[in-house]
Write a protein that holds these residues in place. Structure first.
Motif, PDB file in Angstrom:
ATOM      1  N   VAL A 107       0.840  -1.206   0.000  1.00 38.02           N
ATOM      2  CA  VAL A 107       0.000   0.000   0.000  1.00 38.02           C
ATOM      3  C   VAL A 107       0.872   1.251   0.000  1.00 38.02           C
ATOM      4  O   VAL A 107       0.628   2.199  -0.768  1.00 38.02           O
ATOM      5  CB  VAL A 107      -0.950   0.008   1.219  1.00 38.02           C
ATOM      6  CG1 VAL A 107      -1.618   1.374   1.378  1.00 38.02           C
ATOM      7  CG2 VAL A 107      -2.006  -1.081   1.078  1.00 38.02           C
ATOM      8  N   PHE A 108       1.900   1.264   0.841  1.00 47.15           N
ATOM      9  CA  PHE A 108       2.808   2.415   0.881  1.00 47.15           C
ATOM     10  C   PHE A 108       3.519   2.591  -0.465  1.00 47.15           C
ATOM     11  O   PHE A 108       3.701   3.721  -0.942  1.00 47.15           O
ATOM     12  CB  PHE A 108       3.831   2.263   1.998  1.00 47.15           C
ATOM     13  CG  PHE A 108       3.344   2.731   3.335  1.00 47.15           C
ATOM     14  CD1 PHE A 108       2.890   4.029   3.500  1.00 47.15           C
ATOM     15  CD2 PHE A 108       3.349   1.887   4.436  1.00 47.15           C
ATOM     16  CE1 PHE A 108       2.435   4.483   4.733  1.00 47.15           C
ATOM     17  CE2 PHE A 108       2.901   2.323   5.672  1.00 47.15           C
ATOM     18  CZ  PHE A 108       2.435   3.622   5.828  1.00 47.15           C
ATOM     19  N   ALA A 110       2.378   1.695  -3.408  1.00 44.30           N
ATOM     20  CA  ALA A 110       1.390   2.220  -4.355  1.00 44.30           C
ATOM     21  C   ALA A 110       1.161   3.717  -4.124  1.00 44.30           C
ATOM     22  O   ALA A 110       1.032   4.491  -5.081  1.00 44.30           O
ATOM     23  CB  ALA A 110       0.080   1.451  -4.214  1.00 44.30           C
ATOM     24  N   LEU A 111       1.138   4.134  -2.859  1.00 44.64           N
ATOM     25  CA  LEU A 111       0.951   5.544  -2.540  1.00 44.64           C
ATOM     26  C   LEU A 111       2.135   6.389  -3.001  1.00 44.64           C
ATOM     27  O   LEU A 111       1.965   7.532  -3.448  1.00 44.64           O
ATOM     28  CB  LEU A 111       0.741   5.721  -1.031  1.00 44.64           C
ATOM     29  CG  LEU A 111      -0.612   5.270  -0.477  1.00 44.64           C
ATOM     30  CD1 LEU A 111      -0.622   5.353   1.040  1.00 44.64           C
ATOM     31  CD2 LEU A 111      -1.745   6.118  -1.057  1.00 44.64           C
ATOM     32  N   ILE A 112       3.337   5.819  -2.904  1.00 45.97           N
ATOM     33  CA  ILE A 112       4.537   6.517  -3.376  1.00 45.97           C
ATOM     34  C   ILE A 112       4.425   6.808  -4.870  1.00 45.97           C
ATOM     35  O   ILE A 112       4.701   7.920  -5.331  1.00 45.97           O
ATOM     36  CB  ILE A 112       5.797   5.678  -3.078  1.00 45.97           C
ATOM     37  CG1 ILE A 112       6.073   5.653  -1.566  1.00 45.97           C
ATOM     38  CG2 ILE A 112       7.017   6.222  -3.821  1.00 45.97           C
ATOM     39  CD1 ILE A 112       7.137   4.644  -1.154  1.00 45.97           C
ATOM     40  N   LEU A 114       1.600   6.719  -6.745  1.00 50.36           N
ATOM     41  CA  LEU A 114       0.422   7.545  -7.011  1.00 50.36           C
ATOM     42  C   LEU A 114       0.698   9.016  -6.693  1.00 50.36           C
ATOM     43  O   LEU A 114       0.304   9.913  -7.449  1.00 50.36           O
ATOM     44  CB  LEU A 114      -0.763   7.048  -6.181  1.00 50.36           C
ATOM     45  CG  LEU A 114      -2.086   7.807  -6.345  1.00 50.36           C
ATOM     46  CD1 LEU A 114      -2.572   7.742  -7.789  1.00 50.36           C
ATOM     47  CD2 LEU A 114      -3.150   7.252  -5.402  1.00 50.36           C
ATOM     48  N   THR A 115       1.393   9.264  -5.589  1.00 49.64           N
ATOM     49  CA  THR A 115       1.731  10.637  -5.205  1.00 49.64           C
ATOM     50  C   THR A 115       2.614  11.292  -6.254  1.00 49.64           C
ATOM     51  O   THR A 115       2.435  12.473  -6.593  1.00 49.64           O
ATOM     52  CB  THR A 115       2.444  10.653  -3.844  1.00 49.64           C
ATOM     53  OG1 THR A 115       1.605  10.041  -2.856  1.00 49.64           O
ATOM     54  CG2 THR A 115       2.745  12.079  -3.408  1.00 49.64           C
ATOM     55  N   PHE A 138       4.212  14.243   1.835  1.00 49.88           N
ATOM     56  CA  PHE A 138       3.407  13.026   1.997  1.00 49.88           C
ATOM     57  C   PHE A 138       4.117  11.832   1.358  1.00 49.88           C
ATOM     58  O   PHE A 138       4.162  10.733   1.940  1.00 49.88           O
ATOM     59  CB  PHE A 138       2.035  13.221   1.361  1.00 49.88           C
ATOM     60  CG  PHE A 138       1.165  11.992   1.403  1.00 49.88           C
ATOM     61  CD1 PHE A 138       0.579  11.578   2.583  1.00 49.88           C
ATOM     62  CD2 PHE A 138       0.954  11.232   0.260  1.00 49.88           C
ATOM     63  CE1 PHE A 138      -0.214  10.435   2.631  1.00 49.88           C
ATOM     64  CE2 PHE A 138       0.161  10.094   0.289  1.00 49.88           C
ATOM     65  CZ  PHE A 138      -0.422   9.700   1.481  1.00 49.88           C
ATOM     66  N   GLY A 139       4.678  12.031   0.159  1.00 50.91           N
ATOM     67  CA  GLY A 139       5.414  10.957  -0.507  1.00 50.91           C
ATOM     68  C   GLY A 139       6.616  10.509   0.303  1.00 50.91           C
ATOM     69  O   GLY A 139       6.893   9.308   0.413  1.00 50.91           O
ATOM     70  N   CYS A 142       5.519   8.399   3.103  1.00 46.30           N
ATOM     71  CA  CYS A 142       5.182   7.053   2.615  1.00 46.30           C
ATOM     72  C   CYS A 142       6.432   6.186   2.447  1.00 46.30           C
ATOM     73  O   CYS A 142       6.394   4.981   2.687  1.00 46.30           O
ATOM     74  CB  CYS A 142       4.424   7.143   1.296  1.00 46.30           C
ATOM     75  SG  CYS A 142       2.732   7.732   1.453  1.00 46.30           S
ATOM     76  N   TYR A 199      11.847  12.676  -3.404  1.00 43.75           N
ATOM     77  CA  TYR A 199      10.801  13.396  -2.685  1.00 43.75           C
ATOM     78  C   TYR A 199      11.383  14.521  -1.832  1.00 43.75           C
ATOM     79  O   TYR A 199      10.784  15.603  -1.714  1.00 43.75           O
ATOM     80  CB  TYR A 199       9.976  12.442  -1.825  1.00 43.75           C
ATOM     81  CG  TYR A 199       8.852  11.795  -2.594  1.00 43.75           C
ATOM     82  CD1 TYR A 199       7.843  12.565  -3.166  1.00 43.75           C
ATOM     83  CD2 TYR A 199       8.793  10.414  -2.756  1.00 43.75           C
ATOM     84  CE1 TYR A 199       6.816  11.987  -3.881  1.00 43.75           C
ATOM     85  CE2 TYR A 199       7.762   9.830  -3.469  1.00 43.75           C
ATOM     86  CZ  TYR A 199       6.779  10.616  -4.037  1.00 43.75           C
ATOM     87  OH  TYR A 199       5.760  10.048  -4.751  1.00 43.75           O
TER      88      TYR A 199
END
Length: 226
Positions: A107-108, A110-112, A114-115, A138-139, A142, A199
């Motif tokens: 999940v983390f 995927a968030l990286i 997606l961000t 936020f990235g 993550c 990031y």
């Protein structure tokens, strides 16, 4: 310099900054795919003994390697297309202890990605300077979360809670491997480090733009007054 040229210069600077931010964001999914994501070390007491019998006292019997998505999709999966589904099902069944941290890690990750995609679109279609900063922070958070979650995955594997045999279907492998080899190190590798650095770079770059903007606005106001 005329007012028009000063305004044009300011606009050009903003466009260049947005392009740089977009390029940095686009680099995240590229890095995650092509660079090494996982580093592992397999230790073997048998190989160490054999090396010592051959007179090589420096060989500790360990072997290291890297895993990347590019390697998986170009080398491993194409060669084992028919069995890959069954193999993954077996591995999933044998690693129930780490299902939760594995899912959280995914999940983390995927968030990286997606961000980064969101930052890319924001940089292209928006003039906002704060949005890339907050998204980059936020990235970055993550990437830290992914590291912590992956530690929960790696520790049970390296301390022997989950043996190397859990990743094989062969009964012979399950019989021999516990006496031959074990995974001693399992860490996130260069892809994770590079994503974190990107990031940080995006956040610092966005922060610099925010701090510089009032000075640019003041300079333009002064130019207009003249």
């Amino acid at each position: 310099m005329s007012k028009k040229r000063k305004a044009l210069k300011a606009d050009t600077t903003d466009i260049v900054c947005r392009i740089i931010t977009a390029l940095l964001a686009a680099a995240v999914p590229v890095v995650s795919y092509f660079m090494n994501l996982i580093y592992y070390v397999v230790e073997s007491s048998v190989f160490k003994l054999l090396s010592q019998l051959q007179g090589n006292t420096e060989d500790d019997g360990s072997t290291y390697g890297y895993i990347s998505f590019h390697y998986l999709f170009s080398e491993i999966i194409p060669k084992d297309t028919g069995k890959s589904g069954d193999a993954l099902a077996t591995i999933w069944e044998n690693t129930q202890v780490i299902h939760v941290p594995m899912i959280i890690t995914a999940v983390f990750f995927a968030l990286i990605i997606l961000t980064a995609v969101v930052i890319l679109f924001v940089s292209i279609f928006s003039n906002s300077k704060k949005a890339p900063l907050f998204l980059a922070l936020f990235g970055f958070a993550c990437t830290i979360g992914m590291f912590i979650a992956f530690r929960r995955v790696s520790i049970p594997i390296t301390d022997g809670t989950i043996s190397l045999t859990s990743f094989f279907e062969s009964e012979l492998a399950k019989l021999i491997l516990p006496y031959v080899a074990k995974i001693s190190i399992l860490n996130l590798s260069s892809a994770w480090v590079m994503m974190m650095i990107i990031y940080i770079a995006i956040a610092l770059f966005a922060l610099a733009q925010i701090l510089i903007t009032p000075k640019k606005a003041k300079a333009l106001k002064t130019a207009k007054a003249k």
